[in-house]
Write an enzyme that holds these catalytic residues in place. Structure first.
Site, PDB file in Angstrom:
ATOM      1  N   ARG A 162       6.670 -10.427  -5.729  1.00 46.49           N
ATOM      2  CA  ARG A 162       6.609 -10.543  -3.958  1.00 46.49           C
ATOM      3  C   ARG A 162       6.370 -11.301  -3.830  1.00 46.49           C
ATOM      4  NH1 ARG A 162       4.316  -5.251  -2.964  1.00 46.49           N
ATOM      5  NH2 ARG A 162       4.982  -6.087  -0.485  1.00 46.49           N
TER       6      ARG A 162
ATOM      7  N   SER B  78       4.448 -11.955  -0.850  1.00 49.01           N
ATOM      8  CA  SER B  78       2.884 -11.317  -0.141  1.00 49.01           C
ATOM      9  C   SER B  78       1.525 -12.056  -1.015  1.00 49.01           C
ATOM     10  CB  SER B  78       2.456  -9.972  -0.296  1.00 49.01           C
ATOM     11  OG  SER B  78       2.530  -9.348  -1.525  1.00 49.01           O
TER      12      SER B  78
ATOM     13  N   LYS C 184       1.577   1.760  -9.037  1.00 50.53           N
ATOM     14  CA  LYS C 184       1.370   2.772  -7.971  1.00 50.53           C
ATOM     15  C   LYS C 184       3.135   2.898  -7.459  1.00 50.53           C
ATOM     16  CE  LYS C 184      -1.188   0.793  -4.052  1.00 50.53           C
ATOM     17  NZ  LYS C 184      -0.069   0.809  -3.232  1.00 50.53           N
ATOM     18  N   ASP C 185       3.106   0.902  -7.085  1.00 49.26           N
ATOM     19  CA  ASP C 185       4.299   1.269  -6.719  1.00 49.26           C
ATOM     20  C   ASP C 185       5.687   1.876  -7.364  1.00 49.26           C
ATOM     21  OD1 ASP C 185       3.226   0.993  -4.422  1.00 49.26           O
ATOM     22  OD2 ASP C 185       3.185  -1.500  -4.779  1.00 49.26           O
TER      23      ASP C 185
ATOM     24  N   ARG D 118      -0.567   9.966   0.894  1.00 55.20           N
ATOM     25  CA  ARG D 118      -1.592  10.769  -0.304  1.00 55.20           C
ATOM     26  C   ARG D 118      -2.446  10.463   1.193  1.00 55.20           C
ATOM     27  NH1 ARG D 118      -5.811   7.654  -1.916  1.00 55.20           N
ATOM     28  NH2 ARG D 118      -4.052   6.110  -2.551  1.00 55.20           N
TER      29      ARG D 118
ATOM     30  N   ARG E  11       2.330  -0.385   8.807  1.00 54.29           N
ATOM     31  CA  ARG E  11       2.275  -1.479   7.239  1.00 54.29           C
ATOM     32  C   ARG E  11       1.805  -2.334   7.285  1.00 54.29           C
ATOM     33  NH1 ARG E  11       7.810  -0.791   5.169  1.00 54.29           N
ATOM     34  NH2 ARG E  11       6.848  -1.985   3.999  1.00 54.29           N
ATOM     35  N   GLY E  12       2.355  -3.868   7.260  1.00 57.72           N
ATOM     36  CA  GLY E  12       1.572  -4.470   7.096  1.00 57.72           C
ATOM     37  C   GLY E  12       0.294  -5.214   6.106  1.00 57.72           C
ATOM     38  N   ASN E  13       0.425  -6.678   6.223  1.00 54.77           N
ATOM     39  CA  ASN E  13      -0.410  -7.197   4.985  1.00 54.77           C
ATOM     40  C   ASN E  13      -1.892  -6.889   4.962  1.00 54.77           C
ATOM     41  OD1 ASN E  13      -1.468  -8.983   6.618  1.00 54.77           O
ATOM     42  ND2 ASN E  13       0.781 -10.693   5.348  1.00 54.77           N
ATOM     43  N   VAL E  14      -3.105  -7.063   4.320  1.00 57.54           N
ATOM     44  CA  VAL E  14      -3.998  -7.271   3.891  1.00 57.54           C
ATOM     45  C   VAL E  14      -5.140  -7.593   5.256  1.00 57.54           C
ATOM     46  CG1 VAL E  14      -6.082  -6.891   3.007  1.00 57.54           C
ATOM     47  CG2 VAL E  14      -4.838  -6.752   1.434  1.00 57.54           C
TER      48      VAL E  14
END
Length: 329
Positions: A11, A13, A81-82, A129, A147-150
């Site tokens: 990806r 990102s 995890k995705d 979760r 949502r969004g990046n770090v």
């Protein structure tokens, strides 16, 4: 050609590029070939809807897998995890490198612990979760679905738009963003995280060249593979996607594995959990969560045993009523 670059699909990102770059460097050393990144745009990168609304199952992986099957790249690196628990027959997870920190962290401006945030504090997270866990830990806080990046999430805390955000420790370790904010590490005993969190999966086609498979095998960490196999077997046994309000974390110690799993009511009210320790040398796992050495098969496959342990854990959670708390997919 043996000297041709290995094409690693990832990806776009910053986090995906960072973790893919780490794998690329390690693979280049063991394969003796350059590894080049091939950026691919996934649905998760273009669909800005909430993960709690769109479900999330495969949203980051499907487009990458299509590119791999189509020959646009040779391998993929996923955040485990995705990744959906079902692996297409034409693909194989060829390596699970050593896992990073699996914990979640709370980021705040002033260092106030999550459970001490004042009434009305705004806590940002988009994962069902984590939303359920925040509502249990800080019931007076307001959960903001984000949502969004770090970097964008950290900025929303810095500017005061949010009082706190919940992030994965592994993402911070891989990105190492500069920040003047406070970090609270959440212990896995009281705040277990998503199946596979902190781990990566290196995927390729099942009929990949033998030399590529052999090189990828050198990136494998067996303890990580065993732990995430148990965790993902629990997720599969519950028949829910990777955005379900549930947590599972396993730790290998010698020949044993300790498994903690919790299913949460979305509103944070109820929870159903278990905490068991099993032997990885036993070929038979009883439904009550204990092994029976007398029934063990000689040379039992540890990975098969790990899947059995995860399936048994899922069965026990369902017996306790977990299905009533989980969305069906």
């Amino acid at each position: 050609m043996a000297s041709a670059p290995i094409r690693l699909g990832t990806r776009r990102s910053a986090l995906a590029q960072a973790q893919s770059g780490h794998v690329a460097d390690a693979l280049a050393k063991v394969a003796g070939r350059p590894v080049e990144l091939v950026p691919i745009v996934s649905e998760g990168d273009t669909n800005r809807a909430s993960l709690s609304e769109i479900g999330g199952t495969g949203i980051f992986a499907n487009r990458l897998r299509e590119a791999l099957v189509a020959g646009e790249c040779d391998i993929l690196v996923h955040s485990l995890k995705d990744l959906p628990t079902a692996v297409p027959p034409e693909l194989v997870i060829a390596a699970t490198p050593l896992r990073e920190d699996a914990r979640d962290v709370v980021i705040t401006r002033g260092g106030t612990p999550l459970h001490e945030l004042h009434r009305g504090s705004r806590v940002g997270t988009g994962a069902p979760r984590r939303i359920a866990q925040v509502r249990r830990r800080a019931p007076h806080a307001e959960v903001v679905d984000i949502r969004g990046n770090v970097d964008s999430r950290l900025e929303r805390v810095s500017t005061g738009e949010l009082d706190a955000v919940i992030l994965a420790a592994a993402g911070l370790s891989r990105l190492r963003p500069e920040m003047k904010l406070h970090r609270e590490d959440l212990g896995l005993a009281e705040w277990p995280t998503a199946p596979g969190q902190g781990a990566l999966a290196v995927e390729t086609v099942a009929d990949a060249p033998a030399e590529l498979i052999e090189a990828l095998a050198q990136l494998e960490d067996e303890a990580t593979r065993l732990a995430v196999t148990v965790e993902r077997a629990i997720l599969a046994g519950l028949e829910v996607g990777c955005q379900a309000p549930m947590a599972a974390h396993a730790v290998v110690t010698g020949d044993s594995i300790r498994v903690r799993a919790v299913v949460y009511e979305p509103g944070g009210g109820r929870r159903i959990g278990l905490d068991v320790t099993e032997s990885l040398n036993r070929g038979y796992i009883r439904r009550n969560g204990s092994g029976n050495g007398a029934d063990a098969a000689d040379g039992a496959d540890p990975m098969r045993t790990a899947r059995d342990i995860g399936d048994s854990a899922a069965h026990r959670l369902l017996e306790q009523g977990a299905a009533d708390l989980l969305p069906r997919e």
